[in-house]
Design an enzyme around this catalytic site. Structure first.
Site, PDB file in Angstrom:
ATOM      1  CG  LEU A  20      -1.995  -1.062   1.280  1.00  0.00           C
ATOM      2  CD1 LEU A  20      -2.754  -0.996   2.600  1.00  0.00           C
ATOM      3  CD2 LEU A  20      -2.966  -0.899   0.107  1.00  0.00           C
ATOM      4  CE  LYS A  70       9.715  -3.870   8.112  1.00  0.00           C
ATOM      5  NZ  LYS A  70       8.759  -3.292   9.055  1.00  0.00           N
ATOM      6  CG  ASP A 107       8.584  -0.296  10.987  1.00  0.00           C
ATOM      7  OD1 ASP A 107       7.867   0.265  10.141  1.00  0.00           O
ATOM      8  OD2 ASP A 107       9.301  -1.283  10.727  1.00  0.00           O
ATOM      9  CB  ALA A 134      10.257 -12.802  20.574  1.00  0.00           C
ATOM     10  N   GLY A 135       9.923 -11.591  17.110  1.00  0.00           N
ATOM     11  CA  GLY A 135      10.672 -11.432  15.867  1.00  0.00           C
ATOM     12  C   GLY A 135      11.086  -9.972  15.696  1.00  0.00           C
ATOM     13  CB  ALA A 137       7.241  -6.977  13.734  1.00  0.00           C
ATOM     14  NE  ARG A 158       5.757 -20.848  17.786  1.00  0.00           N
ATOM     15  CZ  ARG A 158       5.501 -20.927  16.486  1.00  0.00           C
ATOM     16  NH1 ARG A 158       4.386 -21.480  16.063  1.00  0.00           N
ATOM     17  NH2 ARG A 158       6.338 -20.430  15.605  1.00  0.00           N
ATOM     18  CB  THR A 159      10.529 -19.658  20.527  1.00  0.00           C
ATOM     19  OG1 THR A 159       9.768 -20.371  19.555  1.00  0.00           O
ATOM     20  CG2 THR A 159      11.892 -20.295  20.708  1.00  0.00           C
ATOM     21  CE  LYS A 162      12.256 -17.052  17.207  1.00  0.00           C
ATOM     22  NZ  LYS A 162      11.510 -16.668  16.062  1.00  0.00           N
ATOM     23  N   GLY A 245      -3.188  -1.770  12.412  1.00  0.00           N
ATOM     24  CA  GLY A 245      -1.899  -1.766  11.728  1.00  0.00           C
ATOM     25  C   GLY A 245      -1.849  -0.809  10.546  1.00  0.00           C
TER      26      GLY A 245
HETATM   27  P1  ATR Z   1       8.766 -10.584  12.033  1.00  0.00           P
HETATM   28  O1  ATR Z   1      10.083 -10.168  11.495  1.00  0.00           O
HETATM   29  O2  ATR Z   1       7.594 -10.105  11.255  1.00  0.00           O
HETATM   30  O3  ATR Z   1       8.608 -10.279  13.464  1.00  0.00           O
HETATM   31  P2  ATR Z   1       9.446 -13.351  12.528  1.00  0.00           P
HETATM   32  O4  ATR Z   1      10.810 -12.957  12.905  1.00  0.00           O
HETATM   33  O5  ATR Z   1       9.248 -14.529  11.634  1.00  0.00           O
HETATM   34  O6  ATR Z   1       8.671 -12.174  11.795  1.00  0.00           O
HETATM   35  O7  ATR Z   1       8.609 -13.538  13.884  1.00  0.00           O
HETATM   36  C1  ATR Z   1       7.347 -14.096  13.873  1.00  0.00           C
HETATM   37  C2  ATR Z   1       6.796 -14.120  15.299  1.00  0.00           C
HETATM   38  O8  ATR Z   1       5.494 -14.697  15.266  1.00  0.00           O
HETATM   39  C3  ATR Z   1       7.602 -14.958  16.251  1.00  0.00           C
HETATM   40  O9  ATR Z   1       7.520 -14.380  17.520  1.00  0.00           O
HETATM   41  C4  ATR Z   1       6.868 -16.297  16.207  1.00  0.00           C
HETATM   42  O10 ATR Z   1       7.021 -17.089  17.359  1.00  0.00           O
HETATM   43  P3  ATR Z   1       8.322 -18.039  17.511  1.00  0.00           P
HETATM   44  O11 ATR Z   1       9.448 -17.128  17.869  1.00  0.00           O
HETATM   45  O12 ATR Z   1       7.964 -18.985  18.604  1.00  0.00           O
HETATM   46  O13 ATR Z   1       8.496 -18.695  16.182  1.00  0.00           O
HETATM   47  C5  ATR Z   1       5.450 -15.822  16.131  1.00  0.00           C
HETATM   48  N1  ATR Z   1       4.568 -16.843  15.561  1.00  0.00           N
HETATM   49  C6  ATR Z   1       4.404 -17.147  14.271  1.00  0.00           C
HETATM   50  N2  ATR Z   1       3.485 -18.116  14.120  1.00  0.00           N
HETATM   51  C7  ATR Z   1       3.046 -18.444  15.351  1.00  0.00           C
HETATM   52  C8  ATR Z   1       2.076 -19.358  15.882  1.00  0.00           C
HETATM   53  N3  ATR Z   1       1.356 -20.151  15.088  1.00  0.00           N
HETATM   54  N4  ATR Z   1       1.902 -19.402  17.218  1.00  0.00           N
HETATM   55  C9  ATR Z   1       2.620 -18.610  18.032  1.00  0.00           C
HETATM   56  N5  ATR Z   1       3.528 -17.700  17.615  1.00  0.00           N
HETATM   57  C10 ATR Z   1       3.746 -17.617  16.288  1.00  0.00           C
END
Ligand code: ATR
Length: 281
Positions: A20, A70, A107, A134-135, A137, A158-159, A162, A245
């Protein structure tokens, strides 16, 4: 009209064709009467690094960078602002005539701006905030919230390792929590921000007990397709204020525009309406 002097900026990512950002920037360029254009750049088979190196020297003023480049954008840059370094990622690269590549991150400003516009009674310094994910973003959001004065930021992932890495990078106000323990964070949060790539809420990937948040807790989703995501629908159903968003996208675009074209975008253009129309909403 496109001329020999037209300033070029754009956006890259993968995928890029449905971005967009060109709609926002070109509407601002037209309203401001700037001889400029903003296009999508598909890095294609040659990849992101070659695209960036090809722009060195200023053939293009600068680019916005979106997923999944990024973090790589920050690594490739010769210089970076503190915002980009703390976020661990860049959504803006600038190509001055010196041939150097400068990285910035708007951002965080976009996130805070979205709260200002859509939840004007909220402020970061009022209490703990929960960030889901915890990625890249998520880390950018945590950095921005700390800068805005948040006394504590829960990073629920979830993890959990991170989330712990974000805490190591950004300091003791960051508290990591594993996803099954989310309630421990939600119950005292003034805002909850989804920065995961999973759908959140009923029918989505994460099921979160949003009802355990205090009344008035602001719920934000970085996803904006659709603008009101299932997570935001759930929040709305509970009577919580919501921030979307799309407002964050607009909020990061404005300082990007200033970096590319040298002035703040004209306020009179309703770019939100244009973006909603473009996505059939
Ligand atoms: P970005 O750069 O957009 O933040 P990313 O680094 O791939 O993308 O991070 C994706 C985030 O979404 C992570 O925190 C991921 O959790 P994990 O670190 O455990 O992988 C979370 N995520 C993606 N799919 C998920 C799901 N089905 N359930 C829980 N967390 C999810």
């Amino acid at each position: 009209m496109i001329t020999g002097k037209t300033a070029v900026a754009g956006v890259t990512g993968n995928p890029i064709h449905h971005s967009l950002s060109p709609i926002l920037h070109n509407a601002w360029l037209a309203a401001a009467g700037i001889d400029g254009v903003y296009v999508g750049f598909d890095p294609g088979a040659y990849g992101f690094e070659r695209l960036v190196n090809g722009f060195r020297g200023g053939a293009v003023r600068g680019i916005n960078v979106t997923l999944p480049f990024k973090e790589e954008a920050l690594r490739l840059a010769d210089e970076a602002t503190e915002a980009a370094r703390r976020a661990g990622a860049a959504n803006v690269l600038l190509f001055p005539p010196t041939g150097r590549v400068l990285a910035d991150n708007t951002d965080g400003l976009g996130l805070l701006r979205a709260f200002e516009v859509q939840a004007p009674n909220w402020s970061a310094d009022r209490g703990p905030v929960t960030v889901l994910g915890a990625g890249g973003a998520a880390r950018g959001a945590v950095a921005a919230l700390l800068l805005a004065g948040a006394p504590q930021v829960w990073v629920v992932n979830r993890t959990v390792q991170k989330a712990e890495a974000i805490a190591r990078a950004l300091g003791p106000k960051v508290k990591p929590l594993p996803l099954p323990h989310a309630v421990g964070a939600l119950r005292d949060s003034t805002a909850v921000i989804n920065a995961t790539s999973a759908g959140v809420g009923p029918g989505g990937g994460l099921d979160l007990p949003l009802e355990t948040t205090p009344d008035g807790c602001v719920v934000m989703d970085m996803f904006y397709k659709p603008v009101v995501t299932p997570f935001l629908e759930q929040a709305r159903g509970l009577g919580r204020p919501i921030v979307d968003g799309l407002e964050m996208l607009i909020g990061q675009a404005a300082p990007s525009f200033e970096a590319f074209f040298g002035r703040w975008p004209p306020a009179e253009v309703d770019v939100r309406k244009l973006a909603l129309e473009a996505t059939g909403q």
